[in-house]
Scaffold this active site. Sequence first.
Site, PDB file in Angstrom:
ATOM      1  N   ARG A   1     -29.511  -3.689 -14.403  1.00 20.22           N
ATOM      2  CA  ARG A   1     -30.374  -4.820 -14.727  1.00 20.22           C
ATOM      3  C   ARG A   1     -31.528  -4.349 -15.602  1.00 20.22           C
ATOM      4  O   ARG A   1     -32.040  -3.225 -15.454  1.00 20.22           O
ATOM      5  CB  ARG A   1     -30.915  -5.411 -13.424  1.00 20.22           C
ATOM      6  CG  ARG A   1     -31.785  -6.658 -13.554  1.00 20.22           C
ATOM      7  CD  ARG A   1     -30.983  -7.847 -13.955  1.00 20.22           C
ATOM      8  NE  ARG A   1     -31.685  -9.109 -13.639  1.00 20.22           N
ATOM      9  CZ  ARG A   1     -31.371 -10.262 -14.192  1.00 20.22           C
ATOM     10  NH1 ARG A   1     -30.401 -10.337 -15.084  1.00 20.22           N
ATOM     11  NH2 ARG A   1     -32.019 -11.364 -13.856  1.00 20.22           N
TER      12      ARG A   1
ATOM     13  N   THR B   1     -23.794 -15.525 -20.089  1.00 20.91           N
ATOM     14  CA  THR B   1     -23.256 -14.397 -19.327  1.00 20.91           C
ATOM     15  C   THR B   1     -21.731 -14.294 -19.471  1.00 20.91           C
ATOM     16  O   THR B   1     -21.085 -15.165 -20.031  1.00 20.91           O
ATOM     17  CB  THR B   1     -23.686 -14.492 -17.844  1.00 20.91           C
ATOM     18  OG1 THR B   1     -25.109 -14.672 -17.792  1.00 20.91           O
ATOM     19  CG2 THR B   1     -23.344 -13.264 -17.041  1.00 20.91           C
TER      20      THR B   1
ATOM     21  N   THR C   1     -24.660  -9.612 -19.090  1.00 19.20           N
ATOM     22  CA  THR C   1     -25.410 -10.749 -19.638  1.00 19.20           C
ATOM     23  C   THR C   1     -26.501 -10.313 -20.614  1.00 19.20           C
ATOM     24  O   THR C   1     -26.970  -9.176 -20.574  1.00 19.20           O
ATOM     25  CB  THR C   1     -26.068 -11.535 -18.485  1.00 19.20           C
ATOM     26  OG1 THR C   1     -26.682 -12.725 -18.995  1.00 19.20           O
ATOM     27  CG2 THR C   1     -27.114 -10.704 -17.769  1.00 19.20           C
TER      28      THR C   1
ATOM     29  N   GLU D   1     -28.658 -13.028 -20.750  1.00 13.68           N
ATOM     30  CA  GLU D   1     -29.334 -14.157 -20.102  1.00 13.68           C
ATOM     31  C   GLU D   1     -29.054 -15.462 -20.828  1.00 13.68           C
ATOM     32  O   GLU D   1     -27.952 -15.945 -20.747  1.00 13.68           O
ATOM     33  CB  GLU D   1     -30.840 -13.925 -19.951  1.00 13.68           C
ATOM     34  CG  GLU D   1     -31.430 -14.532 -18.681  1.00 13.68           C
ATOM     35  CD  GLU D   1     -31.654 -16.031 -18.734  1.00 13.68           C
ATOM     36  OE1 GLU D   1     -32.248 -16.508 -19.704  1.00 13.68           O
ATOM     37  OE2 GLU D   1     -31.251 -16.720 -17.784  1.00 13.68           O
TER      38      GLU D   1
ATOM     39  N   ASP E   1     -36.084 -14.522 -16.291  1.00 12.98           N
ATOM     40  CA  ASP E   1     -35.531 -14.709 -14.945  1.00 12.98           C
ATOM     41  C   ASP E   1     -36.578 -14.430 -13.867  1.00 12.98           C
ATOM     42  O   ASP E   1     -36.322 -14.676 -12.680  1.00 12.98           O
ATOM     43  CB  ASP E   1     -34.319 -13.797 -14.714  1.00 12.98           C
ATOM     44  CG  ASP E   1     -33.033 -14.429 -15.213  1.00 12.98           C
ATOM     45  OD1 ASP E   1     -33.070 -15.590 -15.658  1.00 12.98           O
ATOM     46  OD2 ASP E   1     -31.982 -13.765 -15.164  1.00 12.98           O
TER      47      ASP E   1
ATOM     48  N   SER F   1     -31.614 -12.006 -10.093  1.00  8.97           N
ATOM     49  CA  SER F   1     -30.442 -12.522 -10.776  1.00  8.97           C
ATOM     50  C   SER F   1     -29.578 -13.314  -9.790  1.00  8.97           C
ATOM     51  O   SER F   1     -29.698 -13.153  -8.576  1.00  8.97           O
ATOM     52  CB  SER F   1     -29.620 -11.365 -11.344  1.00  8.97           C
ATOM     53  OG  SER F   1     -28.366 -11.802 -11.833  1.00  8.97           O
ATOM     54  N   SER F   2     -28.701 -14.149 -10.328  1.00 11.83           N
ATOM     55  CA  SER F   2     -27.697 -14.833  -9.518  1.00 11.83           C
ATOM     56  C   SER F   2     -26.298 -14.277  -9.751  1.00 11.83           C
ATOM     57  O   SER F   2     -25.325 -14.784  -9.183  1.00 11.83           O
ATOM     58  CB  SER F   2     -27.680 -16.331  -9.831  1.00 11.83           C
ATOM     59  OG  SER F   2     -28.904 -16.924  -9.477  1.00 11.83           O
TER      60      SER F   2
ATOM     61  N   GLY G   1     -22.674 -18.322 -15.549  1.00  9.97           N
ATOM     62  CA  GLY G   1     -23.070 -19.677 -15.172  1.00  9.97           C
ATOM     63  C   GLY G   1     -24.468 -19.836 -14.645  1.00  9.97           C
ATOM     64  O   GLY G   1     -24.752 -20.801 -13.939  1.00  9.97           O
TER      65      GLY G   1
END
Length: 596
Positions: free
Chosen positions: A128, A417, A435, A437, A457, A481-482, A502
């Site tokens: 990340r 992503t 990603t 983003e 984010d 993050s998701s 998504g």
Amino acid sequence: MRVIVVGIWLVLAGFAAPIAAQEATDTVAPEGAGAGAIATSAAVADALAAKDAGRPVEARDWMIVAANPLAVEAGARVLERGGTAADAMVAVQAVLGLVEPQSSGLGGGAFLVWYDGASGEITTLDGRETAPLAATPRLFQDDTGAPLEFFDAVVGGRSVGVPGTLALLKAAHERWGRAGWSGLFDDAIRLADDGFAVSPRLALAVAGDAARLARFPDTRAYFFPGGRLPEVGQTLRNPAYADTLRILAQEGPAPFYTGQIAADIADRVRSAPGNPGVMAPIDLAIYRVRERPAVCAPYRGHEVCGMGPPSSGALAVGQILGLLAPYDLAALGPDSAEAWRLIGDASRLAFADRGRYVADSDFVPVPVKGLIDPAYLAGRAELLKGDTALPEVAPGQPEFDHALNLADGGALEFPSTSHISIVDGFGNALSMTTTIENGFGSRLMVRGFLLNNELTDFSFRSHVDGVPVANRVEPGKRPRSSMAPSIVIKNGRPVLIVGSPGGSRIIGYVARTIIAHIDWGMDVQQAVALPHLVNRFGTYDVESGRVGVGLAGALAGMGFEVERRVLNSGLHAISLGAGGLRGGADPRREGVALGR
């Protein structure tokens, strides 16, 4: 297919282009698109035909699923020559950064979940992006302390985090690779030099974001060749990207993090006109990939394993599944409004905990064990009893050995992503979500690749009523993050590799795919193609054109606010069983599954 378009037109450099709302840019794409523009082999043509027919691709030895046939072919060649999943991942990502630049690339970050075929161990690597050392909690606030508008923060250097994707590729290759590093970039270099056919998705994305892409000279020159929008099937070349890859292939990541490429990245960020950032060369030099403990949550005799904080993905997916464990979803079936009531409210409960507790655990204590503790989830699952939507949802109080006083924080995550799933011939399995983003990231381009806008984010608010937000900006911190790259284990062996792009809806996409496969007995192609119904914060988003009026109406009758919208996931899944490998590629995007 519904497209939301802002009612203005841009005349720029001799062309006219619609400026679409970002919702359209990131979520609208031709279904099943890409066969005419980007299919390059009989194997890809067969795979696309299987996807269109709703059938999984079957194989015995290895399997790869990713977002663009050119990238899948590059990875397949590596696996065919005896490379590992880690080797193939490098080749796939290098090509994706060229042919799908709006979604991922060298200028972004990624999370990797790895199952080792020899040891049976799960490893997760955190690539990340990080906030620069000069970042402060007020990075996304104006002079009065009010949060900036989203795109005022995104476009330019302010939003750029230190990229981690390349460092993650190298770390994975050093641990698990067998092929030579330099050769893994050959396909991407060739395609960048000789050119590739613009896919329908890329052409649509450029047209939808024309105004923002046109703000910066390098970006404008590349995405609008000859001053015009690129057309589907048009050959696009990126010699600057080819040169960058040649350097990285020969010298590894060092030039990117401590050499001239690093200097160019920092300079582009700090000199971005109108919205400069604060990144310095030292920020790239000190970047490190983190190995994190995997988060594994039980579900009906399986373990669902993924990436822990700073990702909320595995925690939220694990919570949703844990909350649903007491309920017989198999008996209810996928067409049941009652099943979706349970799934929707379980998701709302998970998102409430996510908003309060989850952030980079290097900076904020996160009650990881408490959030997925079966006893805690059993208590929360009691809230799902009844037959109507929960009127209100609040965070719970998971067991933890730290005192916590945190405010609920929000951060916008738009649905860009990309996701890669791979199983190799050595029994290794890989799930990686990658990603930059927002679609096209910060819109800043350096040496042929786009830089991320990952810092958006973070929560734009650092405090609420004097109480700190866990996901606030801090120097060196990684934004929440998701992304939810997942490997589902049964009896110590992987049975499902899955993940999706998504934005924050990733969590719902992945959870419902696991439910479809385990509870409803769907094969991976059926599971990834299943219509989407996603509830994060109360409104039930149902997939336009796929969810019937009856089901949507039944949910509204239960008390949900229901909104029809395009929900353009990019689920890529592989199942493993006695019958071999089966791959499923989301029909909403251009990806395919290939195997042998």
